[in-house]
Write a protein that holds these residues in place. Structure first.
Motif, short mmCIF file in Angstrom:
data_model
loop_
_atom_site.label_atom_id
_atom_site.label_comp_id
_atom_site.label_asym_id
_atom_site.label_seq_id
_atom_site.Cartn_x
_atom_site.Cartn_y
_atom_site.Cartn_z
N LEU A 1 0.83 -1.21 0.00
CA LEU A 1 0.00 0.00 0.00
C LEU A 1 0.86 1.25 0.00
CD1 LEU A 1 -2.71 -0.90 2.70
CD2 LEU A 1 -2.83 -1.23 0.22
N GLU B 1 -2.82 5.28 0.80
CA GLU B 1 -3.73 4.13 0.94
C GLU B 1 -3.73 3.61 2.37
OE1 GLU B 1 -3.22 2.60 -3.70
OE2 GLU B 1 -2.03 1.71 -2.08
N HIS C 1 -8.92 5.27 -3.86
CA HIS C 1 -7.97 4.72 -2.88
C HIS C 1 -8.57 3.50 -2.17
CE1 HIS C 1 -4.91 7.67 -3.40
NE2 HIS C 1 -5.61 8.69 -2.91
N ARG C 2 -9.85 3.62 -1.84
CA ARG C 2 -10.53 2.51 -1.15
C ARG C 2 -10.52 1.26 -2.02
NH1 ARG C 2 -14.99 2.68 2.82
NH2 ARG C 2 -16.01 0.63 2.84
N ASN D 1 -8.41 0.53 -4.37
CA ASN D 1 -7.04 0.03 -4.44
C ASN D 1 -6.66 -0.75 -3.18
OD1 ASN D 1 -6.64 1.17 -6.95
ND2 ASN D 1 -5.67 3.03 -6.16
N VAL D 2 -7.11 -0.25 -2.02
CA VAL D 2 -6.83 -0.92 -0.76
C VAL D 2 -7.42 -2.33 -0.77
CG1 VAL D 2 -7.39 -0.96 1.70
CG2 VAL D 2 -6.56 1.15 0.64
#
Length: 212
Positions: free
Chosen positions: A148, A152, A182-183, A185-186
């Protein structure tokens, strides 16, 4: 000496200076599908045994040179995670108390009851398998977490704290759309399909970093 079994079976290290005891217990332990490696000298055992193997250690208390309790202390000091079953022909309450305080999984008196020993070993091996699985899962989680970006990780920390996307956006001075990216991607990088899975697997890591 190694009892015949499958290569994948857990390994029990049997440390006892009495050859007859070693041979009889090795045969007994082999009957439940566990591999057995016997050791006459505790010093050689400490120098050479496979610390990476999954299994358990059976350790006699009274041996020449270095006693079983001293060996147990060494194992604990080195961070060895295999459970240890202690055996003694001259047990005392104080000896038993010390063994458990030092980290022994079980303390049995000789002559050992066959079923009691096998049950103790099966419990110890199951305990070790679960411990190794947790350790491997934790290491895998840390590797994914390391992927991350800094942002992130900030988003993750706020997600597990219970903030909504809008609240995260305000806290980080970002647009809601950016937070959504971002969420996503997390979740993708951590391999999580639900919020519950994310919290269960990564809340502790996020809190650990937040406290650092």
């Amino acid at each position: 000496m190694t009892a015949p079994s499958t290569p994948q079976s857990p390994l029990v290290h049997l440390v006892d200076d009495d050859a007859a005891v070693r041979d009889s217990l090795a045969l007994l332990i082999g009957t439940i599908g566990l591999r057995v490696q016997t050791w006459e000298a505790p010093q050689r055992f400490l120098a050479e045994f496979d610390r990476a193997a999954v299994g358990a250690i059976v350790l006699d208390v009274r041996m020449p040179g270095i006693g079983g309790l001293a060996v147990l202390d060494r194992l604990i000091a080195e961070g060895v995670d295999q459970p240890v079953v202690m055996l003694t022909g001259h047990g005392t309450v104080e000896m038993c108390r010390r063994a458990f305080k030092a980290g022994a999984a079980e303390f049995l008196e000789k002559p050992v009851d066959d079923e009691q020993l096998l049950e103790a070993l099966q419990n110890a091996v199951r305990q070790h398998v679960r411990s190794r699985e947790r350790s491997q899962a934790d290491q895998a989680a840390r590797r994914r977490y390391a992927q991350l970006s800094e942002r992130e990780r900030e988003v993750l920390g706020l997600i597990v704290a219970g903030l909504t996307n809008k609240e995260i956006a305000r806290a980080l001075t970002l647009s809601p759309r950016t937070v959504e990216t971002h969420r996503a991607n997390v979740f993708a990088k951590l391999g999580c399909e639900s919020l519950a899975q994310l919290i269960r697997g990564y809340a502790a890591l996020a809190e650990e970093e937040g406290a650092a």
